[in-house]
Design a protein around this motif. Structure first.
Motif, PDB file in Angstrom:
ATOM      1  N   VAL A 147      16.871  -9.781 -14.010  1.00 21.95           N
ATOM      2  CA  VAL A 147      15.768  -8.419 -13.741  1.00 21.95           C
ATOM      3  C   VAL A 147      14.402  -7.339 -14.645  1.00 21.95           C
ATOM      4  O   VAL A 147      14.670  -8.089 -15.371  1.00 21.95           O
ATOM      5  N   ASP A 148      13.631  -8.039 -13.856  1.00 24.90           N
ATOM      6  CA  ASP A 148      12.235  -7.552 -14.885  1.00 24.90           C
ATOM      7  C   ASP A 148      11.808  -6.210 -13.884  1.00 24.90           C
ATOM      8  O   ASP A 148      11.826  -6.438 -13.221  1.00 24.90           O
ATOM      9  N   GLU A 149      10.260  -5.713 -15.060  1.00 27.18           N
ATOM     10  CA  GLU A 149       9.444  -5.138 -13.503  1.00 27.18           C
ATOM     11  C   GLU A 149       8.400  -5.743 -14.095  1.00 27.18           C
ATOM     12  O   GLU A 149       7.700  -6.489 -15.371  1.00 27.18           O
ATOM     13  N   THR A 150       7.090  -5.539 -12.915  1.00 24.13           N
ATOM     14  CA  THR A 150       6.066  -5.492 -13.014  1.00 24.13           C
ATOM     15  C   THR A 150       4.933  -4.268 -12.270  1.00 24.13           C
ATOM     16  O   THR A 150       5.686  -3.323 -11.749  1.00 24.13           O
ATOM     17  N   GLY A 151       3.636  -4.084 -12.797  1.00 20.12           N
ATOM     18  CA  GLY A 151       3.155  -3.109 -12.596  1.00 20.12           C
ATOM     19  C   GLY A 151       1.926  -3.248 -11.730  1.00 20.12           C
ATOM     20  O   GLY A 151       1.844  -4.452 -11.193  1.00 20.12           O
ATOM     21  N   PHE A 152       1.994  -2.909 -11.032  1.00 17.08           N
ATOM     22  CA  PHE A 152       0.977  -2.075  -9.692  1.00 17.08           C
ATOM     23  C   PHE A 152      -0.231  -1.545  -9.880  1.00 17.08           C
ATOM     24  O   PHE A 152      -0.070  -0.727  -9.774  1.00 17.08           O
ATOM     25  N   LEU A 153      -1.374  -1.889 -10.368  1.00 17.28           N
ATOM     26  CA  LEU A 153      -2.683  -0.545 -11.246  1.00 17.28           C
ATOM     27  C   LEU A 153      -3.004  -0.077  -9.917  1.00 17.28           C
ATOM     28  O   LEU A 153      -3.198  -0.734  -9.064  1.00 17.28           O
ATOM     29  N   LYS A 154      -3.457   1.298  -9.635  1.00 15.99           N
ATOM     30  CA  LYS A 154      -3.551   1.682  -9.073  1.00 15.99           C
ATOM     31  C   LYS A 154      -4.857   3.110  -9.050  1.00 15.99           C
ATOM     32  O   LYS A 154      -4.784   3.197 -10.608  1.00 15.99           O
ATOM     33  N   LYS A 155      -5.556   3.352  -8.565  1.00 17.10           N
ATOM     34  CA  LYS A 155      -6.550   4.297  -8.629  1.00 17.10           C
ATOM     35  C   LYS A 155      -6.111   5.740  -8.018  1.00 17.10           C
ATOM     36  O   LYS A 155      -5.780   5.648  -6.671  1.00 17.10           O
ATOM     37  N   GLY A 156      -6.377   7.243  -8.785  1.00 16.88           N
ATOM     38  CA  GLY A 156      -6.228   8.544  -7.858  1.00 16.88           C
ATOM     39  C   GLY A 156      -4.560   8.307  -8.190  1.00 16.88           C
ATOM     40  O   GLY A 156      -3.581   7.801  -8.769  1.00 16.88           O
ATOM     41  N   ALA A 157      -4.448   9.702  -7.242  1.00 16.31           N
ATOM     42  CA  ALA A 157      -2.669   9.983  -8.123  1.00 16.31           C
ATOM     43  C   ALA A 157      -1.754  10.536  -6.310  1.00 16.31           C
ATOM     44  O   ALA A 157      -1.014  10.605  -6.663  1.00 16.31           O
ATOM     45  N   LYS A 158      -1.809   9.618  -4.907  1.00 14.39           N
ATOM     46  CA  LYS A 158      -0.959   9.666  -4.427  1.00 14.39           C
ATOM     47  C   LYS A 158      -0.603   8.840  -3.396  1.00 14.39           C
ATOM     48  O   LYS A 158       0.298   9.060  -2.925  1.00 14.39           O
ATOM     49  N   SER A 159      -0.920   7.391  -3.983  1.00 11.35           N
ATOM     50  CA  SER A 159       0.313   6.655  -3.776  1.00 11.35           C
ATOM     51  C   SER A 159       1.750   6.688  -4.089  1.00 11.35           C
ATOM     52  O   SER A 159       2.157   7.102  -5.856  1.00 11.35           O
TER      53      SER A 159
END
Length: 407
Positions: free
Chosen positions: A109-121
């Motif tokens: 088990v592990d997590e990964t991040g997805f960089l995003k712009k804005g605040a709507k996703s």
């Protein structure tokens, strides 16, 4: 001695490519029952093939162009409005992995991040992600990886929903978050995925994870109550019971005698075996199995990492070390899924669309794992390329992808 003819020399590779073509077509066959409409099923198969395809940027436009569409409407409909249950498809991914890679593997088990712009996703927030190594505006997904000696792949996914999203009715509505979904910690999400895998009859040799999961006593107790062996990393100040007292791994390492440290490999790395000095200390028993503290010391810097293990009383130190080292497979899965099947290239904002995209990425990723397992088996069973009269640079996987227009 007679040299093999061109047809004879190429026969093993031809057979392998044929098997891979059949395997890819079988993906479409097992997806078919999950879609009510023929158009949605066709779009899903195209989506998976495009994820495996040549597009450098596997967002909606890139995937659509790779599939030969002038616009992304078909794929947008697939992720946003089509009638299908991504969770049921997800369950089939695990079953496919079991058939392709075998039983008795290791769940990580592990997590990964997805960089995003804005605040709507949906789920996006300023939060720490190992992808950037710092706090960034990102979504975070928790994943489950399954690894055996034949290969490894991602088999489950959940989007981490920060409390700022879980408690905001307006954002929930915009993000399409189901009413039954509330805030859950990352270890709680991991426990849910493990519950699904174990409930499906999977009997992994070990469950592994980093400190985020190892420090969660609820997750550890969940696995212990199921008699499931695990090796989970913990911080030096994590409290564990030894006898009638709580102790900290950082304090107990001082009690390890010099002669009790053993030099072992935690698995093969890019520069050879990952060698460390290892030691362990028995803690309490629980339901017939024993708890252990496991210590890993670096050869150069002398830094010590800590694990809590739950295993049979006669489990060897070597088996625990191999389990601890197997956690790196999930890091490789994140890298390959992002680079090869567009795990991080999506441009969707809603809860349903995120889980649908991720599910189809799992389908593509587990297919690649199955294909690599087939290729490796073919090479193990067949003659070396030189004996077959084949150039060493020939790559069966690449030949398959080229032939299918996927490379």
């Amino acid at each position: 001695m007679r040299q093999p003819s061109d047809t004879e020399a190429q026969a093993p590779e031809v057979r392998l490519v044929g098997r891979l073509v059949t395997e890819l077509e079988s993906i479409g066959a097992w997806l078919q029952p999950h879609f009510r409409r023929r158009e949605a099923h066709a779009a899903a198969v195209e989506y998976v093939k495009s994820l495996l395809g040549r597009a450098q940027r596997k967002n909606m436009w890139g995937l659509s162009e790779d599939a030969g569409h002038r616009a992304p409407y078909a794929f947008q409909h697939l992720l946003l409005r089509a009638k299908w249950d991504a969770d049921v498809v997800r369950d089939d991914v695990l079953e496919y992995a079991r058939r392709a890679l075998g039983e008795g593997g290791i769940l990580a088990v592990d997590e990964t991040g997805f960089l995003k712009k804005g605040a709507k996703s949906v789920g996006v927030a300023r939060q720490y992600t190992g992808t950037a190594g710092k706090v960034e505006n990102a979504q975070v997904g928790v994943f489950l990886s399954y690894a055996t000696p034949h290969g490894h792949a991602l088999v489950d996914r959940e989007l981490y929903l920060p409390e700022s999203w879980a408690e905001d009715a307006g954002r929930r509505e915009v993000g399409g978050i189901p009413d039954e979904v509330g805030f859950e910690s990352k270890p709680a999400l991991a426990q849910g995925m493990l519950q699904r895998a174990l409930g499906a009859g999977l009997k992994p040799a070990w469950v592994v994870g980093d400190e985020v999961y190892g420090r969660d006593t609820t997750l550890r107790r969940f696995l212990e109550d199921l008699h499931q062996p695990y090796v989970l990393a913990v911080a030096s100040n994590t409290h564990v019971w030894r006898g009638f007292y709580q102790v900290k791994p950082g304090d107990m390492v001082k009690d390890i005698a010099p002669e009790d440290w053993v030099r072992l490999s935690a698995g093969a790395g890019t520069k050879g075996p990952r060698l460390y000095d290892w030691a362990r200390m028995r803690l309490n028993r629980h339901l017939g199995l024993s708890r252990w503290l496991l210590f890993r010391r670096g050869l150069v810097d002398g830094k010590v990492a800590f694990y809590v293990a739950h295993a049979r009383r006669n489990a060897s130190l070597e088996s625990m070390v191999r389990a601890a080292g197997s956690r790196w497979a999930v890091e490789e899965d994140f890298e390959s899924a992002k680079n090869e099947v567009g795990l991080a290239d999506y441009e969707v904002r809603t809860w349903t669309a995120w889980h649908r995209h991720m599910t189809l990425c799992l389908v593509a990723h587990v297919f690649l794992a199955a294909a690599r397992a087939m290729a490796n088996l073919q090479l193990q069973e067949g003659l070396p390329p030189k004996a077959l009269g084949l150039p060493r640079r020939r790559n069966p996987m690449r030949a398959f992808l080229v032939r299918r227009g996927l490379h």
